[in-house]
Enzyme design. Structure first.
Site, mmCIF file in Angstrom:
data_model
loop_
_atom_site.group_PDB
_atom_site.id
_atom_site.type_symbol
_atom_site.label_atom_id
_atom_site.label_comp_id
_atom_site.label_asym_id
_atom_site.label_seq_id
_atom_site.Cartn_x
_atom_site.Cartn_y
_atom_site.Cartn_z
ATOM 1 C CE1 TYR A 41 -3.645 2.520 0.542
ATOM 2 C CE2 TYR A 41 -2.492 3.148 2.554
ATOM 3 C CZ TYR A 41 -3.482 3.381 1.607
ATOM 4 O OH TYR A 41 -4.293 4.480 1.730
ATOM 5 C CD GLU A 63 -8.336 6.728 5.510
ATOM 6 O OE1 GLU A 63 -8.256 6.498 6.731
ATOM 7 O OE2 GLU A 63 -7.382 6.548 4.732
ATOM 8 C CD1 TRP A 71 -3.968 1.503 5.988
ATOM 9 C CD2 TRP A 71 -6.087 2.177 6.113
ATOM 10 N NE1 TRP A 71 -4.404 1.743 4.707
ATOM 11 C CE2 TRP A 71 -5.704 2.163 4.752
ATOM 12 C CE3 TRP A 71 -7.382 2.569 6.442
ATOM 13 C CZ2 TRP A 71 -6.572 2.519 3.726
ATOM 14 C CZ3 TRP A 71 -8.249 2.920 5.405
ATOM 15 C CH2 TRP A 71 -7.842 2.894 4.075
#
Length: 216
Positions: A41, A63, A71
């Site tokens: 990522y 988010e 995350w």
């Protein structure tokens, strides 16, 4: 402020991050990229300017889903989210009813939080209303003047959890009817979609993104 937000991960990450090779010279990745998923990522997506309304909407929802979680948890569930929410097509999500909410609450592949699911549906409706006037791209990028803000952080402790720009974005999104946003969520969105370049200056991605052309 969210628990375990990207910015909070920044504050606690060890300064011995993974290293990349750059012409034979050993250089340092941002120290939060420590797992295979996070590294991919970091190297391929995080901080790359996004100007596609659907992708921006996807990041806003993800988010928000992250709130109270890590995350990495959301990254692992990302494909499940895309399947569960029809590829983040706002037109379809805005029409979700009680049957869809029940389906989503029973889907172990996503975060089964009723408030977050309800916010996603409401945000799809708010996005469609906004798009009658302008693009989501133009609206969100207006908070940074239409181009990435190039920060020059030396350490994770310098990276903020929110800024004046994310505060303003949050206020205006709320006025537009968006739910489950918040300034910290907005700033994480800005970081993820390249509105700000928050790679450390020691990370090769900082220079790469700093000189990258605008992407559609």
């Amino acid at each position: 402020m969210r628990d375990n937000s990207f910015s909070q991960i920044f504050q606690t990450a060890a300064n011995s991050g993974k290293r990349l090779s750059n012409g034979g010279r050993r250089v340092q990745r941002c120290p939060w990229a420590t797992t295979e998923a996070a590294i991919a990522y970091h190297d391929e997506e995080w901080g790359v300017p996004v100007h596609d309304d659907r992708v921006l909407f996807e990041f806003l929802i993800l988010e928000g889903a992250q709130a109270g979680l890590s995350w990495i948890t959301i990254l692992k569930k990302r494909e499940n989210y895309r399947k569960a929410f029809h590829g983040f097509q706002a037109e379809k999500i805005a029409r979700y009813g009680a049957r869809d909410v029940k389906r989503l609450l029973g889907d172990a592949g996503i975060v089964r939080n009723r408030l977050k699911i309800a916010a996603t549906i409401q945000n799809a409706k708010a996005l469609l209303a906004l798009q009658k006037e302008t693009t989501f791209d133009a609206y969100l990028w207006s908070f940074v003047g239409g181009k990435p803000k190039q920060n020059r952080w030396q350490s994770m402790s310098q990276v903020p959890a929110h800024t004046a720009e994310s505060d303003a974005m949050n206020r205006y999104l709320l006025r537009r009817g968006f739910k489950f946003v918040g300034s910290t969520i907005c700033y994480a969105l800005m970081q993820a979609t390249g509105m700000v370049n928050d790679h450390l200056v020691t990370c090769p991605r900082h220079a790469e993104l700093g000189s990258a052309p605008r992407r559609k």
